[in-house]
Enzyme design. Structure first.
Site: not given
Lengths: 158, 447, 447, 158
Positions: B292, B338
């Site tokens: 993915r 992040r």
């Protein structure tokens, strides 16, 4: 304050006056009202005891045509309960094109009265009323796509 | 090209995919749970459909509801993003059986590469470096003990169906191996409905290096070089960068080509990532393949200038990759931090609630991917990442300086975030010298 | 390198310069008027000093107050940004007389290039293309009329001390020339305290093309290629892009080298911009030289990867340019849209007041330079630009698509902005085909 | 105040005046109204010093050491007027190191009493009181840098 009757009245007040928000607080004596308006307002004053609901609305005008459930409008009608779709799919008000509708305005329904079919992934799901009362309003057209939580009927409970 | 696609995801990745689709002239259909009714992906999509309540199993993880939405909206394809159903081969199968293209690889390659034992066997067959260990699932304790003796302790017990570090165990001797084996089997059975486990040599002081792959349905498959994601906490990546600052061009070429070999062998297309562990001697060992798009794909987009998500959509529509391997060049250095709504003071407990002030940084070399804004309410139902801050500069040192400045400017209140932790890491000498391994952050936080 | 510099500006450019300084390890000192007490440049600087009331002449334009702040903060240099005192040679002189380096070119080159007549003479001497016209100031009507006959109507009357299109007049015949001459003289006298005017051929259907220059104090001077700033309204740039989509590499090379020749001849260093008009036949005519960093510098930073502001600081500190002309390459296409707090409905009247919601776009290839955030109050005292949205993509078409999407996502309320105008322009066929001239936007708005 | 009747009246007030927002708070005495055009009309509350500060986030912690004028702080002192610096510079409380201070606490000053010198660009500027009263407090040290609008003395006006 929290009994359904008062709540309904408050909601009606909101709808009738195009309020988009209404916060109350008995203890510290607080009221906060907001009305629909082209340019939404977020007031995040640092001191403010962050009225979450007040700040939350991602008010910015949806770039899309706003397909969100029309729940609030529906609930508005005094004393009526919305019968909401439990799934995404295509809603059929009759078992077949030529057949009669499952229910019409004025019909009484009980918990297991089938009120419509919702087709999802080629499967036709029978939707039951799950409540007893009288159909007061049909909110969708036959064959219309419905979303999760979208009101399909308005029912006046017994 | 598709006329309309549905994005079966939420948050920043849904926003990222909608942008890519619209820039390609493809209509975007968002789906959302009632918890996300006012989220950015709902606002910027051409259409948005509510599919269920906050709980993911009733919305973003619910295949029938997503397929129904896709049929209602009459889309040509579905992009799964990452997480949720992204690596669910069954979902890909259902999509295609409904004549809706799944924007991802073939079901077969998802199955092969998703099974760690099958994946490892394929890797060995194609000379992709792997850690010494069992060629297939281990069931008998005796076999396990013998195997461990051959490859030498410490060894790692892994679940065949596992991923992202889940269901892993280290054993340092026969006894811990025996107990670990049974525990791991039970855990795997419970977690993945598949109790198969296997054993391989434990790699100490490892760095995490992964290779970005992009392929089309015409047999073209290229790599977009590697990323270093060694900065992790509890197996969750905190900081990712590209290229890996520690390897030579020869080592880079070798590992990237190995990744391409493995994916070619699996008949892979679309975007994918081959994850490796790298030891002190720059030896690589296959960890797993993610079938993915990756959270950290922007650092690769920065250094290559290639839009990974747009290309996923193009190849899913049957187009050829618009470039070949020799066109892919590394330009500068990129780092991603992040930003999670977590409280470092409270062991990184997620902080749901309203972000009253969200003042992001900007300027030269700074990219921000987020669905957050002042007034956004972080729902308690999903992961806590609220933004990805990416910088792109001519070299790593400048990239670190720029990221440090951007983090300093990044004002989020009252929500607690990982921004202070990242600022601390940017100043850390070990990080600046890249003298770290996958347990570095935890050691740092421990004391 | 400097230990500490003062930024004699406000808004996004002050933020931009503070970022560059801090990334170089240089301390930043902000100055501000009482109207900007809560502005971003005040928050992110290492120190901030209030220098006066909102009115610019008492704060950002007030040399004594700025120098005092510089002495109080004991800085090594002052960066003037753009506007305010940026092109004020006297200010540069005062700074240096106080042993504070002025981060800009030499006083002499500012004077020479700032005087349009002197600049034009230098240009002619070094074969830099200029429009036919008077070699020096024109005072006698008779001379003017004779000159106009030689070069042919329509002609342009310009103020020698003018800039940014101020004090310009077009004359189509002797009569309008006579009246225009006197009016222009009076206007120039009033505006610049210098009534000198000159005459040159009027260039019809022109595009605005400018060349970015960067030089050091060691005689190295390079160009960073050109920008196209044809999309203007009332001589104010709205959209800028790089490179210019209309010219060939040969034409590019010629005009860029001409710009370098002119600046070399003027003994120029630091960042500067040589502005040209380009006619239908791709002939160039020198317009003026801006001896400062330009609002639109980010599009050049995007396609070259070179940080213009950092290099301004480096060369001011006496360092050599860290690259030479051959290292400067064009990579992709960049476009900037200036987001002004103006109401298009009310003839672009500035909209001061609180920006309650400022939700910027982001993602791959998107850069935002701004001092604005949700809750920011736009003061009525200064220019109305609240953000610069810059996109960088492999080619112009993709850049336009990305910018269009970013603009669509850009939510600012209740303040009115130029965002809707930019969205409209991104969809405009003439703009997409680059079939425009400097009066295009006004014609579009008029009809 | 939370009874529906009052609520209805408040809402009528909003509708009649096109208010988009209305916050109340009894305890701390607060009212906040907003109209369509988005410019807040704030009927003051005792503590609300500067309305803008409420909306414009003074909230973000200054990355710098916050050298901003301490005007509000000073003004706080009951009935005292701040004597503010008209320029940026270095403030000297005496004409020379060995000389006496221009003024001390308790001294009376009139409009043209010189109270200090501010050096800016090597020039020593005599600062006059511009008001008459009694010096109650000296807020800066000799030789300290002062900014525009920074209070130097607190004066009790006659």
């Amino acid at each position: 304050m929290t009994d359904l009757k008062t709540l309904r009245q408050l909601i009606k007040l909101m709808v009738d006056n195009e309020l988009t928000e209404l916060d109350l607080e008995e203890g510290g004596e607080k009221i906060r009202l907001k009305r629909r308006d082209g340019s939404p307002v977020i007031t995040a004053t640092p001191m403010a005891v962050a009225p979450p609901a007040g700040v939350a609305p991602a008010a910015p005008p949806a770039a899309n045509d706003g397909a969100a459930p029309a729940a609030t409008e529906a609930d508005a009608d005094e004393g009526l309960d919305p019968l909401k779709s439990p799934m995404v799919g295509t809603c059929y008000l009759a078992p077949s094109p030529e057949a009669d509708k499952f229910v019409n305005v004025g019909d009484r329904v009980s918990a297991d009265t089938v009120v419509c079919l919702i087709e999802a992934m080629k499967v036709f799901n029978e939707i039951k009323a799950e409540m007893s009362g009288t159909i007061e309003k049909v909110l969708v057209d036959n064959g219309q796509a419905v979303e999760f939580d979208q009101p399909i009927f308005l029912v006046r409970p017994d | 090209m598709f006329k309309r696609i549905l994005i079966a995801n939420r948050g920043e990745i849904a926003v990222r995919i909608i942008r890519a689709a619209r820039e390609l002239g493809v209509e975007s259909v968002a789906v959302y749970s009632t918890a996300d009714a006012e989220s950015k992906h709902v606002r910027i999509a051409d259409r948005a459909i509510c599919i269920g309540p906050p709980v993911a199993t009733e919305s973003y993880l619910n295949i029938p509801r997503i397929i129904s939405a896709a049929e209602v909206a009459n889309v040509d394809a579905i992009h799964p993003g990452y997480g949720f159903l992204a690596e669910n081969a069954h979902f890909a199968e259902v999509c295609r059986s409904c004549n809706i293209e799944f924007i991802g690889p073939s079901v077969e390659s998802m199955r092969t590469l998703g099974d760690k034992v099958a994946c490892k066997q394929l890797a060995i067959k194609h000379k992709v470096p792997t850690a010494a260990g069992s060629k297939e699932g281990v069931t008998e304790e005796a076999d396990a003990v013998k195997l461990a003796k051959d490859i030498g302790y410490p060894v790692m017990i892994k679940a065949a169906a596992g991923g992202g570090g889940r269901g892993m165990r280290v054993a340092n001797n026969d006894m811990s191996l025996r107990s670990g084996l049974n525990a791991a089997r039970a855990e795997a059975e419970a977690a993945f409905g598949d109790g198969t486990v296997y054993i391989e040599k434990f790699i100490d002081k490892a760095q995490h290096v992964e290779v970005q792959i992009l392929g089309d349905t015409h047999g073209n498959i290229v790599h977009l070089f590697e990323r270093d994601c060694t900065m992790q906490r509890r197996k969750q990546k905190l900081i990712e960068e590209a290229p890996c600052p520690k390897i030579t061009n020869d080592q880079r070429k070798k590992v990237c080509q190995a990744a391409v070999r493995l994916c070619k062998a699996a008949g892979y297309y679309s975007a994918g990532t081959v994850e490796f562990l790298m030891d002190k001697d720059k030896q690589f060992y296959l960890m797993e393949v993610n079938t993915r798009v990756q959270v950290e794909h922007p650092v690769t987009e920065a250094i290559t200038g290639i839009d990974i998500v747009k290309n996923q959509i193009r190849v899913a529509a049957g187009e050829k990759l618009p470039f070949s391997q020799k066109d892919v060049k590394i330009n500068g250095h990129a780092i991603e931090a992040r930003i999670n709504a977590e409280d470092p003071e409270r062991d990184f407990a997620p902080c749901a609630g309203v972000v009253e002030e969200f003042f992001p940084p900007g300027g030269f070399g700074v990219r921000l991917d987020t669905h957050c804004h002042s007034g956004y309410r972080v729902p308690p139902n999903y992961d806590s990442m609220i933004a990805k801050l990416i910088v792109h500069r001519p070299d790593r040192e400048q990239a670190i300086d720029t990221l440090h400045e951007a983090l300093r400017e990044f004002h989020v209140a009252p929500t607690k975030t990982t921004i202070p932790l990242h600022q601390r890491l940017m100043k850390n000498g070990h990080f600046r010298r890249n003298d770290v391994d996958i347990n570095f952050v935890e050691r740092l936080l421990a004391g």
